[in-house]
Design an enzyme around this catalytic site. Sequence first.
Site, short mmCIF file in Angstrom:
data_model
loop_
_atom_site.label_atom_id
_atom_site.label_comp_id
_atom_site.label_asym_id
_atom_site.label_seq_id
_atom_site.Cartn_x
_atom_site.Cartn_y
_atom_site.Cartn_z
N HIS A 1 0.83 -1.19 0.00
CA HIS A 1 0.00 0.00 0.00
C HIS A 1 0.87 1.25 0.00
CE1 HIS A 1 -3.88 -2.09 1.68
NE2 HIS A 1 -3.54 -2.49 0.48
N GLU B 1 0.87 3.89 1.87
CA GLU B 1 1.34 4.36 3.18
C GLU B 1 2.68 3.72 3.55
OE1 GLU B 1 -1.53 2.91 2.36
OE2 GLU B 1 -3.03 3.22 3.94
N CYS C 1 -5.89 0.92 5.62
CA CYS C 1 -6.49 -0.30 6.15
C CYS C 1 -6.01 -0.51 7.58
CB CYS C 1 -6.13 -1.50 5.28
SG CYS C 1 -4.38 -1.97 5.36
N CYS D 1 -2.20 -1.23 7.86
CA CYS D 1 -1.39 -0.04 7.63
C CYS D 1 -1.50 0.93 8.81
CB CYS D 1 -1.81 0.65 6.34
SG CYS D 1 -1.29 -0.21 4.84
#
Length: 311
Positions: free
Chosen positions: A148, A150, A180, A183
């Site tokens: 992801h 992040e 999510c 994360c």
Amino acid sequence: MNPPDPECITDQLWNRGGGGVAVGKCISLKLALKYSLWLPRVESVTSDRADIRDKELGFFLDIAPIPIVILHDPQRRVSKETRRCLKKQTTDHVCRGITDGGKILQETFIDSYDPSVLRRVQYMLYKIKWSNSKRPWQSCCHSTRMEHAEIHFIEDVFQEQRSDPSVHCSITWYMSWSPCGDCCKQIRDFLKEQPNVNLIIYVARIYWHKEEINRQGLRSLMNVGVSIRVMDLPVYSYCWRTFVDDEDKYEDDYWPRHFAPWIMLYSLELQSILQNTPSCLEISTDENQTPIFSLCVEDDQQKRALTSANP
């Protein structure tokens, strides 16, 4: 469990007696692939371009706008250039809809940040401001099949831009999807290691908003001082002026006024998440797979809790 490196996947797969080439549309696993599931025991994966069998190997499959290509192709049925491009799209966080100068393309921004549609790829526009510097660092990135956005920011972008750890740093993310639950945990760990960092997150949509792990994750970020907000119209205009590629761009090209109903719905849902009250947003699809959004308030207590959202 984290997905393995794509090279590791292909080496293991092909060393077990593979031949073959690419995984295109995997019909027999369509539902499983829709949710990007781990498949620990795969007897057969059949597509319109390959038939791969392996009884023990677990590997990560993901349906995407382009086929997933097995990068190791001993019979050379996929060209070297195709393998190179597809590998890049598996690991590169700036290869789709982002210019060499770190700007997001107009059509990519308009499509990816429209809250009325549910796009797959997660984009992040970010600004880093150090207290000892007059100018902020601004750029953008997107998620890949393996990571992801992040995590890419925390592990790569921030480390590259980091100066003196004792200097205060203000970070702002403008994200097409909220983080999510997994994360969120890594963001908390990052902030614990970087006490001089302040983080503000703006989101266009809330990722799997009914999943409790994601709801808890967002609350945990709020509890450690992260400001989380839904992007409103002034924020959309700021992102358009700041992060979107300038070529042939005019202010009249982009007017997100029609986003207002979805901004309100996501703002109310974010409020319910942060206040730890039941979800109030329902998202379904019609026969054409068009998202349908509706507000569902169960009782007066929930209604009173949501009035403070004031989107």
